[in-house]
Design a protein around this motif. Structure first.
Motif, PDB file in Angstrom:
ATOM      1  N   THR A 133       0.839  -1.209   0.000  1.00 30.67           N
ATOM      2  CA  THR A 133       0.000   0.000   0.000  1.00 30.67           C
ATOM      3  C   THR A 133       0.871   1.255   0.000  1.00 30.67           C
ATOM      4  N   GLY A 134       1.912   1.245   0.835  1.00 29.33           N
ATOM      5  CA  GLY A 134       2.826   2.386   0.882  1.00 29.33           C
ATOM      6  C   GLY A 134       3.522   2.612  -0.454  1.00 29.33           C
ATOM      7  N   ILE A 135       3.940   1.535  -1.115  1.00 30.64           N
ATOM      8  CA  ILE A 135       4.616   1.656  -2.412  1.00 30.64           C
ATOM      9  C   ILE A 135       3.675   2.257  -3.453  1.00 30.64           C
ATOM     10  N   ILE A 136       2.428   1.769  -3.489  1.00 29.96           N
ATOM     11  CA  ILE A 136       1.459   2.273  -4.468  1.00 29.96           C
ATOM     12  C   ILE A 136       1.174   3.758  -4.239  1.00 29.96           C
ATOM     13  N   ILE A 137       1.031   4.156  -2.976  1.00 27.35           N
ATOM     14  CA  ILE A 137       0.803   5.580  -2.674  1.00 27.35           C
ATOM     15  C   ILE A 137       2.005   6.409  -3.119  1.00 27.35           C
ATOM     16  N   ALA A 138       3.219   5.925  -2.815  1.00 22.98           N
ATOM     17  CA  ALA A 138       4.431   6.661  -3.185  1.00 22.98           C
ATOM     18  C   ALA A 138       4.545   6.789  -4.701  1.00 22.98           C
ATOM     19  N   VAL A 139       4.273   5.689  -5.419  1.00 27.05           N
ATOM     20  CA  VAL A 139       4.341   5.731  -6.886  1.00 27.05           C
ATOM     21  C   VAL A 139       3.291   6.689  -7.437  1.00 27.05           C
ATOM     22  N   GLY A 140       2.093   6.670  -6.856  1.00 27.12           N
ATOM     23  CA  GLY A 140       1.038   7.583  -7.297  1.00 27.12           C
ATOM     24  C   GLY A 140       1.439   9.038  -7.136  1.00 27.12           C
ATOM     25  N   VAL A 141       2.044   9.363  -5.991  1.00 30.15           N
ATOM     26  CA  VAL A 141       2.497  10.747  -5.754  1.00 30.15           C
ATOM     27  C   VAL A 141       3.579  11.132  -6.747  1.00 30.15           C
ATOM     28  N   PHE A 169       4.250  14.429 -14.162  1.00 32.60           N
ATOM     29  CA  PHE A 169       3.586  14.958 -15.356  1.00 32.60           C
ATOM     30  C   PHE A 169       3.179  16.414 -15.147  1.00 32.60           C
ATOM     31  N   PRO A 170       3.587  17.295 -16.079  1.00 33.44           N
ATOM     32  CA  PRO A 170       3.293  18.734 -15.925  1.00 33.44           C
ATOM     33  C   PRO A 170       1.806  19.040 -15.780  1.00 33.44           C
ATOM     34  N   LYS A 171       0.945  18.261 -16.462  1.00 37.20           N
ATOM     35  CA  LYS A 171      -0.488  18.553 -16.432  1.00 37.20           C
ATOM     36  C   LYS A 171      -1.088  18.321 -15.042  1.00 37.20           C
ATOM     37  N   THR A 172      -0.544  17.345 -14.335  1.00 36.14           N
ATOM     38  CA  THR A 172      -1.084  17.052 -12.999  1.00 36.14           C
ATOM     39  C   THR A 172      -0.278  17.710 -11.882  1.00 36.14           C
ATOM     40  N   ARG A 173       0.975  18.098 -12.189  1.00 38.40           N
ATOM     41  CA  ARG A 173       1.847  18.644 -11.153  1.00 38.40           C
ATOM     42  C   ARG A 173       1.254  19.912 -10.535  1.00 38.40           C
ATOM     43  N   ARG A 174       0.811  20.832 -11.409  1.00 38.04           N
ATOM     44  CA  ARG A 174       0.291  22.102 -10.908  1.00 38.04           C
ATOM     45  C   ARG A 174      -0.950  21.881 -10.047  1.00 38.04           C
ATOM     46  N   THR A 175      -1.870  21.031 -10.531  1.00 40.53           N
ATOM     47  CA  THR A 175      -3.088  20.755  -9.768  1.00 40.53           C
ATOM     48  C   THR A 175      -2.766  20.094  -8.430  1.00 40.53           C
ATOM     49  N   PHE A 176      -1.789  19.167  -8.452  1.00 40.14           N
ATOM     50  CA  PHE A 176      -1.417  18.447  -7.231  1.00 40.14           C
ATOM     51  C   PHE A 176      -0.876  19.410  -6.180  1.00 40.14           C
ATOM     52  N   PHE A 177       0.081  20.245  -6.592  1.00 39.95           N
ATOM     53  CA  PHE A 177       0.678  21.177  -5.623  1.00 39.95           C
ATOM     54  C   PHE A 177      -0.322  22.242  -5.172  1.00 39.95           C
ATOM     55  N   LYS A 178      -1.218  22.624  -6.087  1.00 42.57           N
ATOM     56  CA  LYS A 178      -2.248  23.591  -5.706  1.00 42.57           C
ATOM     57  C   LYS A 178      -3.173  22.985  -4.648  1.00 42.57           C
ATOM     58  N   GLY A 179      -3.510  21.693  -4.849  1.00 42.21           N
ATOM     59  CA  GLY A 179      -4.353  21.004  -3.866  1.00 42.21           C
ATOM     60  C   GLY A 179      -3.645  20.872  -2.529  1.00 42.21           C
ATOM     61  N   ILE A 180      -2.357  20.516  -2.576  1.00 46.88           N
ATOM     62  CA  ILE A 180      -1.573  20.398  -1.338  1.00 46.88           C
ATOM     63  C   ILE A 180      -1.530  21.731  -0.604  1.00 46.88           C
TER      64      ILE A 180
END
Length: 443
Positions: A10-18, A24-35
């Protein structure tokens, strides 16, 4: 501190997902904005204080258990997971609990329910790490697709397929776990496993007092915040606020029900004694409502499964009557508004309001029937007690048709179809007109 292969996977899958979200640039901005948004919301001194107190209380429980010989460091991983995965969501839901009994019931179900016992059993038979990774990579998307399909009108069959697939995976896990347990029964440290399971039970239950206090404080703060809105935006004197706090008698039930006219009355007080008098009347009102609700619940339980009518000619088993009528009435108003704009009725999932159906089962069983020209419609539902209610409409959009009976309607709303009544012309039937099913006000 040893983590199981399942937990590591479970920890590996979460780490890989993050990592993928960041890569990916398209998700990076949204991810950091959410964080950033989450961090901004969390970095509130009140929230941080509550989080700190929660972890301090949990740590104190572990220290006391260690002192009493109920805990040792071999249980650290199970303890951390229990505090984070089981206890923390319970704590975060504190504001939703309306009484101590409700809190205890939900926590006990959470930690000793069928799902909890099944999870504990499955933890006895870990697969190899690669097997756990493969299993979770399959289960996660299947579970997500099942939820998405279940929420889509035309995908019920697909949802059922995914549910069956998840069930088969679960059966496979039970069989594999049983085989592993049988083959390793001699090498399993049963004392350790029992202690780990005990931690997952006693620790969340021991958190109940803290969660109760947190829920009580949240409800008190909510009421104190609303009081000025009933007093020309001025906070009542400190002595009145103390009267409010003391008058709650430390009861979560009282704190969660303090609203409406009681806020207005308390906000107008200026003396400590007058504030206490208001709280005394409030507690008496709550007790009366609780007795009334218990009496109604007792009658519902007593009449469960009984067919026939009472001395007033009303159906005996009245489970879901009020909720059914409310959701159907709401559908009628929605359809009337749609017809006035589009000159046709529709058959769409949004007609069944999620707010109105909250007191009905997930599979609500509401059936919508639409004519070919979309100028006639009706919706019906059979209650848990076997009685049917329906509403419908015609191109005469102002005609409000209602139906009730032991069988579904035999056709679209018309005066010559038995059971249908246009309530703009005639009185509603006794089952639609009665007020006996309305919820009893909290206070």
């Amino acid at each position: 501190m040893d983590f199981s292969n399942r937990e590591i996977a479970t920890g590996i899958i979460i780490a890989v997902g993050v990592i993928l979200l960041i890569a990916f640039p398209k998700t990076r901005r949204t991810f950091f904005k959410g964080i950033a948004g989450v961090a901004e919301a969390l970095f509130n001194w009140k929230l941080l204080l509550m989080f700190g107190l929660y972890f301090a209380y949990a740590t104190l429980l572990v220290v006391l258990a260690n002192a009493w010989g109920l805990w040792d460091t071999s249980l650290l991983s199970a303890t951390i997971l229990t505090i984070l995965v089981t206890g923390f969501p319970i704590f975060m839901s504190a504001n939703n609990y309306k009484s101590g009994a409700e809190l205890v019931r939900k926590v006990v179900v959470e930690v000793v329910g069928i799902s909890a016992l099944l999870t504990a059993y499955l933890s006895l038979g870990d697969l190899p790490l690669w097997g756990e990774l493969l299993l979770q990579i399959v289960i996660i998307p299947v579970a997500v697709l099942s939820v998405v399909a279940a929420s889509t009108k035309d995908s019920k069959g697909v949802a059922r397929f995914f549910e069956i697939l998840l069930g088969l995976i679960g059966i496979g896990l039970i069989i594999s776990t049983t085989a592993i347990v049988i083959s390793t029964v001699g090498s399993l440290d049963w004392v350790h496993e029992l202690k780990a399971f005990a931690v997952s039970v006693w620790l969340p239950i021991a958190l109940i007092p803290f969660v109760y206090v947190a829920a009580f404080v949240m409800q008190v703060e909510a009421s104190l915040t609303r009081l000025p809105f009933h007093n020309k935006r001025e906070r009542p004197p400190v002595r009145v606020r103390w009267a409010f706090f003391l008058g709650l008698h430390g009861s979560l039930r009282y704190a969660s029900r303090f609203s409406g006219i009681w806020l207005m009355e308390m906000a107008s007080q200026r003396r400590f004694r007058d504030g206490l008098n208001v709280m005394r009347k409030f507690r008496k009102a709550v007790k009366v409502r609780v007795v009334e609700q218990r009496s109604r619940d007792h009658i519902l339980r007593e009449r469960k499964g009984q067919h026939g009518v009472d001395t007033e000619g009303l159906w005996l088993d009245r489970r879901e009557f009020y909720a059914t009528r409310e959701v159907l009435d709401d559908m009628w108003f929605t359809q009337a508004a749609i017809y006035r704009n589009q000159k046709k009725f529709v058959n769409e999932p949004f007609l069944v309001s999620s707010f109105r159906r909250k007191d009905l089962p997930k599979e609500h069983g509401i059936e919508i029937v639409l004519s070919e020209d979309a100028r006639f419609w009706y919706a019906w539902r059979k209650t848990a007690g076997g009685y049917v209610f329906a509403v419908g409409g015609t191109k005469d959009v102002d005609a409000k048709w209602r139906y009730d009976g032991q069988q579904p309607p035999s056709g679209f709303p018309r005066a010559d179809v038995p059971g249908w009544v246009d309530t703009n012309i005639h009185d509603s039937s006794p089952e639609w007109a009665t007020l006996k099913d309305q919820p009893i006000p909290q206070v």
